[in-house]
Design a protein around this motif. Sequence first.
Motif, PDB file in Angstrom:
ATOM      1  N   GLY A 182      81.654  74.611  74.187  1.00 29.67           N
ATOM      2  CA  GLY A 182      82.667  74.352  75.192  1.00 29.67           C
ATOM      3  C   GLY A 182      82.601  72.957  75.769  1.00 29.67           C
ATOM      4  O   GLY A 182      83.608  72.419  76.236  1.00 29.67           O
ATOM      5  N   SER A 183      81.406  72.334  75.730  1.00 30.88           N
ATOM      6  CA  SER A 183      81.298  70.967  76.253  1.00 30.88           C
ATOM      7  C   SER A 183      82.147  69.997  75.445  1.00 30.88           C
ATOM      8  O   SER A 183      82.572  68.959  75.960  1.00 30.88           O
ATOM      9  CB  SER A 183      79.827  70.515  76.250  1.00 30.88           C
ATOM     10  OG  SER A 183      79.353  70.295  74.929  1.00 30.88           O
ATOM     11  N   PHE A 197      81.119  67.977  81.401  1.00 36.34           N
ATOM     12  CA  PHE A 197      80.268  67.772  80.226  1.00 36.34           C
ATOM     13  C   PHE A 197      78.808  67.641  80.647  1.00 36.34           C
ATOM     14  O   PHE A 197      77.916  68.299  80.097  1.00 36.34           O
ATOM     15  CB  PHE A 197      80.723  66.518  79.477  1.00 36.34           C
ATOM     16  CG  PHE A 197      79.918  66.217  78.247  1.00 36.34           C
ATOM     17  CD1 PHE A 197      80.206  66.833  77.040  1.00 36.34           C
ATOM     18  CD2 PHE A 197      78.853  65.325  78.290  1.00 36.34           C
ATOM     19  CE1 PHE A 197      79.458  66.567  75.903  1.00 36.34           C
ATOM     20  CE2 PHE A 197      78.096  65.055  77.166  1.00 36.34           C
ATOM     21  CZ  PHE A 197      78.408  65.675  75.966  1.00 36.34           C
ATOM     22  N   THR A 198      78.556  66.784  81.639  1.00 34.17           N
ATOM     23  CA  THR A 198      77.186  66.558  82.091  1.00 34.17           C
ATOM     24  C   THR A 198      76.585  67.822  82.689  1.00 34.17           C
ATOM     25  O   THR A 198      75.452  68.217  82.371  1.00 34.17           O
ATOM     26  CB  THR A 198      77.153  65.430  83.142  1.00 34.17           C
ATOM     27  OG1 THR A 198      77.745  64.255  82.586  1.00 34.17           O
ATOM     28  CG2 THR A 198      75.728  65.116  83.565  1.00 34.17           C
ATOM     29  N   PHE A 199      77.352  68.476  83.542  1.00 30.70           N
ATOM     30  CA  PHE A 199      76.859  69.673  84.211  1.00 30.70           C
ATOM     31  C   PHE A 199      76.661  70.817  83.226  1.00 30.70           C
ATOM     32  O   PHE A 199      75.742  71.622  83.389  1.00 30.70           O
ATOM     33  CB  PHE A 199      77.832  70.066  85.325  1.00 30.70           C
ATOM     34  CG  PHE A 199      77.180  70.773  86.470  1.00 30.70           C
ATOM     35  CD1 PHE A 199      77.247  72.155  86.588  1.00 30.70           C
ATOM     36  CD2 PHE A 199      76.488  70.067  87.434  1.00 30.70           C
ATOM     37  CE1 PHE A 199      76.647  72.824  87.642  1.00 30.70           C
ATOM     38  CE2 PHE A 199      75.884  70.720  88.500  1.00 30.70           C
ATOM     39  CZ  PHE A 199      75.966  72.096  88.608  1.00 30.70           C
ATOM     40  N   ARG A 200      77.520  70.913  82.211  1.00 30.67           N
ATOM     41  CA  ARG A 200      77.372  71.964  81.204  1.00 30.67           C
ATOM     42  C   ARG A 200      76.050  71.820  80.457  1.00 30.67           C
ATOM     43  O   ARG A 200      75.338  72.803  80.235  1.00 30.67           O
ATOM     44  CB  ARG A 200      78.548  71.912  80.228  1.00 30.67           C
ATOM     45  CG  ARG A 200      78.433  72.826  79.011  1.00 30.67           C
ATOM     46  CD  ARG A 200      78.516  74.293  79.356  1.00 30.67           C
ATOM     47  NE  ARG A 200      79.749  74.637  80.032  1.00 30.67           N
ATOM     48  CZ  ARG A 200      80.909  74.824  79.415  1.00 30.67           C
ATOM     49  NH1 ARG A 200      81.008  74.672  78.103  1.00 30.67           N
ATOM     50  NH2 ARG A 200      81.984  75.156  80.099  1.00 30.67           N
ATOM     51  N   LEU A 201      75.708  70.597  80.063  1.00 30.12           N
ATOM     52  CA  LEU A 201      74.461  70.393  79.341  1.00 30.12           C
ATOM     53  C   LEU A 201      73.253  70.630  80.245  1.00 30.12           C
ATOM     54  O   LEU A 201      72.223  71.151  79.804  1.00 30.12           O
ATOM     55  CB  LEU A 201      74.416  68.973  78.770  1.00 30.12           C
ATOM     56  CG  LEU A 201      75.476  68.652  77.703  1.00 30.12           C
ATOM     57  CD1 LEU A 201      75.285  67.245  77.172  1.00 30.12           C
ATOM     58  CD2 LEU A 201      75.433  69.661  76.556  1.00 30.12           C
ATOM     59  N   MET A 202      73.375  70.262  81.513  1.00 24.72           N
ATOM     60  CA  MET A 202      72.274  70.458  82.458  1.00 24.72           C
ATOM     61  C   MET A 202      72.032  71.935  82.756  1.00 24.72           C
ATOM     62  O   MET A 202      70.900  72.342  83.033  1.00 24.72           O
ATOM     63  CB  MET A 202      72.573  69.710  83.764  1.00 24.72           C
ATOM     64  CG  MET A 202      72.517  68.196  83.662  1.00 24.72           C
ATOM     65  SD  MET A 202      73.130  67.399  85.185  1.00 24.72           S
ATOM     66  CE  MET A 202      72.044  68.131  86.413  1.00 24.72           C
ATOM     67  N   THR A 203      73.081  72.735  82.706  1.00 27.26           N
ATOM     68  CA  THR A 203      72.976  74.148  83.117  1.00 27.26           C
ATOM     69  C   THR A 203      73.241  75.107  81.958  1.00 27.26           C
ATOM     70  O   THR A 203      73.611  76.261  82.195  1.00 27.26           O
ATOM     71  CB  THR A 203      73.977  74.438  84.249  1.00 27.26           C
ATOM     72  OG1 THR A 203      75.324  74.214  83.775  1.00 27.26           O
ATOM     73  CG2 THR A 203      73.724  73.545  85.452  1.00 27.26           C
ATOM     74  N   ARG A 204      73.053  74.650  80.718  1.00 27.51           N
ATOM     75  CA  ARG A 204      73.430  75.482  79.576  1.00 27.51           C
ATOM     76  C   ARG A 204      72.620  76.782  79.501  1.00 27.51           C
ATOM     77  O   ARG A 204      73.073  77.760  78.909  1.00 27.51           O
ATOM     78  CB  ARG A 204      73.282  74.692  78.276  1.00 27.51           C
ATOM     79  CG  ARG A 204      71.872  74.278  77.930  1.00 27.51           C
ATOM     80  CD  ARG A 204      71.854  73.368  76.702  1.00 27.51           C
ATOM     81  NE  ARG A 204      70.511  73.029  76.265  1.00 27.51           N
ATOM     82  CZ  ARG A 204      69.805  72.043  76.759  1.00 27.51           C
ATOM     83  NH1 ARG A 204      70.311  71.292  77.730  1.00 27.51           N
ATOM     84  NH2 ARG A 204      68.583  71.800  76.313  1.00 27.51           N
ATOM     85  N   ARG A 205      71.438  76.803  80.096  1.00 24.20           N
ATOM     86  CA  ARG A 205      70.629  78.027  80.089  1.00 24.20           C
ATOM     87  C   ARG A 205      70.715  78.797  81.404  1.00 24.20           C
ATOM     88  O   ARG A 205      70.012  79.798  81.585  1.00 24.20           O
ATOM     89  CB  ARG A 205      69.155  77.674  79.820  1.00 24.20           C
ATOM     90  CG  ARG A 205      68.883  76.917  78.532  1.00 24.20           C
ATOM     91  CD  ARG A 205      69.262  77.708  77.291  1.00 24.20           C
ATOM     92  NE  ARG A 205      68.522  78.925  77.121  1.00 24.20           N
ATOM     93  CZ  ARG A 205      67.352  78.998  76.477  1.00 24.20           C
ATOM     94  NH1 ARG A 205      66.805  77.911  75.964  1.00 24.20           N
ATOM     95  NH2 ARG A 205      66.737  80.153  76.353  1.00 24.20           N
ATOM     96  N   LEU A 206      71.546  78.321  82.325  1.00 27.22           N
ATOM     97  CA  LEU A 206      71.602  78.931  83.653  1.00 27.22           C
ATOM     98  C   LEU A 206      71.995  80.409  83.629  1.00 27.22           C
ATOM     99  O   LEU A 206      71.386  81.210  84.352  1.00 27.22           O
ATOM    100  CB  LEU A 206      72.561  78.136  84.549  1.00 27.22           C
ATOM    101  CG  LEU A 206      72.501  78.453  86.047  1.00 27.22           C
ATOM    102  CD1 LEU A 206      71.137  78.090  86.610  1.00 27.22           C
ATOM    103  CD2 LEU A 206      73.591  77.692  86.800  1.00 27.22           C
ATOM    104  N   PRO A 207      73.005  80.826  82.839  1.00 24.74           N
ATOM    105  CA  PRO A 207      73.340  82.254  82.825  1.00 24.74           C
ATOM    106  C   PRO A 207      72.171  83.132  82.406  1.00 24.74           C
ATOM    107  O   PRO A 207      72.049  84.280  82.879  1.00 24.74           O
ATOM    108  CB  PRO A 207      74.489  82.341  81.809  1.00 24.74           C
ATOM    109  CG  PRO A 207      75.114  80.989  81.828  1.00 24.74           C
ATOM    110  CD  PRO A 207      73.961  80.042  82.026  1.00 24.74           C
ATOM    111  N   GLU A 208      71.296  82.627  81.535  1.00 20.95           N
ATOM    112  CA  GLU A 208      70.138  83.398  81.112  1.00 20.95           C
ATOM    113  C   GLU A 208      69.008  83.333  82.131  1.00 20.95           C
ATOM    114  O   GLU A 208      68.141  84.203  82.160  1.00 20.95           O
ATOM    115  CB  GLU A 208      69.643  82.882  79.755  1.00 20.95           C
ATOM    116  CG  GLU A 208      70.630  83.178  78.634  1.00 20.95           C
ATOM    117  CD  GLU A 208      70.587  82.140  77.525  1.00 20.95           C
ATOM    118  OE1 GLU A 208      69.688  81.283  77.561  1.00 20.95           O
ATOM    119  OE2 GLU A 208      71.469  82.184  76.653  1.00 20.95           O
ATOM    120  N   GLN A 209      69.018  82.305  82.994  1.00 21.37           N
ATOM    121  CA  GLN A 209      67.950  82.133  83.970  1.00 21.37           C
ATOM    122  C   GLN A 209      68.214  82.886  85.264  1.00 21.37           C
ATOM    123  O   GLN A 209      67.320  83.545  85.810  1.00 21.37           O
ATOM    124  CB  GLN A 209      67.739  80.639  84.255  1.00 21.37           C
ATOM    125  CG  GLN A 209      67.192  79.866  83.067  1.00 21.37           C
ATOM    126  CD  GLN A 209      67.226  78.355  83.281  1.00 21.37           C
ATOM    127  OE1 GLN A 209      67.892  77.857  84.183  1.00 21.37           O
ATOM    128  NE2 GLN A 209      66.507  77.624  82.443  1.00 21.37           N
TER     129      GLN A 209
END
Length: 457
Positions: free
Chosen positions: A183-184, A301-313
Motif C-alpha cells: 500500500g505504501s 509513505f514514511t509513517f507506513r514504513l515506520m508502523t508496518r508492524r503496528l497492527p501485529e504489535q
Amino acid sequence: MGLWQGAGDALGYRAYTSILTATPTNPRWSVMNSAVGASPETLSEPQIAYGREFWLAYFAHTALIVCNSSLFRYFDFVSFLGGDEYDLGMITGFGMGGAVLARFAQGTLIDRVGPRVVWLGSLVLLIVALLGHFWVTTIDSPLIYGLRLCYMVGLAGAFGASITSISLKAPKGRGTELIGVLGSSGFIGLGIGPVLGDYIFAENTPLETKVHLMFLVAMTAGGVAFVLTLLATWKERPRPAGHHPSLVKLIRQYHPGWMLVMAFAMGMGVIFPQIFLRGYAKEVGIANIGSFFLVYAITAFTFRLMTRRLPEQIGVKKTATIGILTMAASLVMYMVVHNPWLLPIPAFLCGVAHALLFPAIIGGGSIAFPKKYRGTGTNLMLVLVDSGGLVGQPLIGAMIAGCRVLDWPAYPLTFISMGCFLSTIALLNQRFAKPIIAQEDELHEVEERSLCANENL
C-alpha cells in the motif's frame, strides 16, 4: 474442571505445534497428510516476502495509483461539461455502486482462477473506459455514467487482485505487513498524479485540451501498470475450478465483525480529498492542490514504513481506532485552510490516518478468511470501503449543494458532521470490537469440507 481444561489446552497446543513443525521428511507429516488430505506441495508452499515478484507488483500498483490520482481533477471535467458538485457526487457515486456490486463476483473469481486473470482483465477494462471519455460531450449523457462505472469496476478488480496476490505469498504472521508495504506504493502514486494534474491545468491551453491530456496521462499510467502486472504474475498459473461455497456462507463463517463497520467509515473518510478537495480549494481561492497530495503522500509513505508492524504489535482493533480518529481530526482541520501554505495541516493528519487504516482494516479484516478464500475476504473489506464511498460521495455532494441553497456555510458544516460521525464509529469500535485471529488453510480443512457438504444437502 479447570485442571482438565488446562490439560486439554496443553495437549491441543502440543498437537498444533507438532503439525506446524511437520515436514515431508518428518514422520509426523504423514499423519497430518492423511488427516487433512494435504499434499507436500501445499504445505511447503513458498513463503515469499520481498522478492522480484513483490517489487514488480509494487511498481504496478504505483502506476495504477498514478492513473487514478491524475484524475483527482475530475471535477474540472464535470465543470467543463456544465456540472457542479451535485453532478460530481452522482456520477462518481454511480461508478462506486458498480464497483461494490462487481467486487462480490471478483472475489469469487480470484479464488477460482487466481489473481492474475482478474488483475490483467481489470486493467484492460480501466484503460478502455478512460479512452471512452474522449467522446463525452454533455453532463446529461448516460455515457459518462457508464464509463465511470466501467472505470471503477476495473480499478476495483485490479486493486483487489493485487492485494490478494501479495497476501497469498506472505509468510505466516506477516500478511498485514506485506499488504501495508504494498500500500505504501500507492502513496508514491498519490504524490505523482495530482502534481501531473496541476502541471497540465497550469498550461495556457484550452480547457478541453487540458481535460483530454489528463485522460491521456491516466491511460498511459494504466498501460504501464498492465505491463508490470504481466511481468509480476508471469509464473502464476490458473487454479483448477473446484467447489466454492456460496458467498453468504463464507461471509457468515469468517466475517471480521465490527471491522466491517470500520471499513465503511474509512471509505467515507478517504473520498473527501480525492473527490471534493478541488471544489473546496476553488471556493477558498486556492488554485493548485498538488501540494496537499505531496505532503499527504510523503507523510503516509514514511509513517507506513515506520508502523508496518503496528497492527501485529498493538492489535488490529486499536490501530484502526487510532486511524479513524486521526482521519476525523483531519476533516475538522480543513476549516483552518485559507491559503496554500495551510494545506499541509490536514494533509499530514490524513496521511497518518491512511497509513494506519489500510493494513489494519483491509489486511486485518481479510486475514479472518483462510488463504483458500482470501480473495473473497479481501474483496469483502474493499466492498465495505467502496460502500462508504458509495454513500459518502452523493451524500457529501448533496449536503454541500443543500447548504448553499439555504445560504449556510457548506463546507464547514460538512467537515464538522463528518468528523463527529467518524469519531463516534471509532469509539464504538474500541468498545465493542473483538480481536481478529488470522486463519490458516491447514487448520480449517475439515471445517471447510463441512461447509461445502452442508451446502450440497
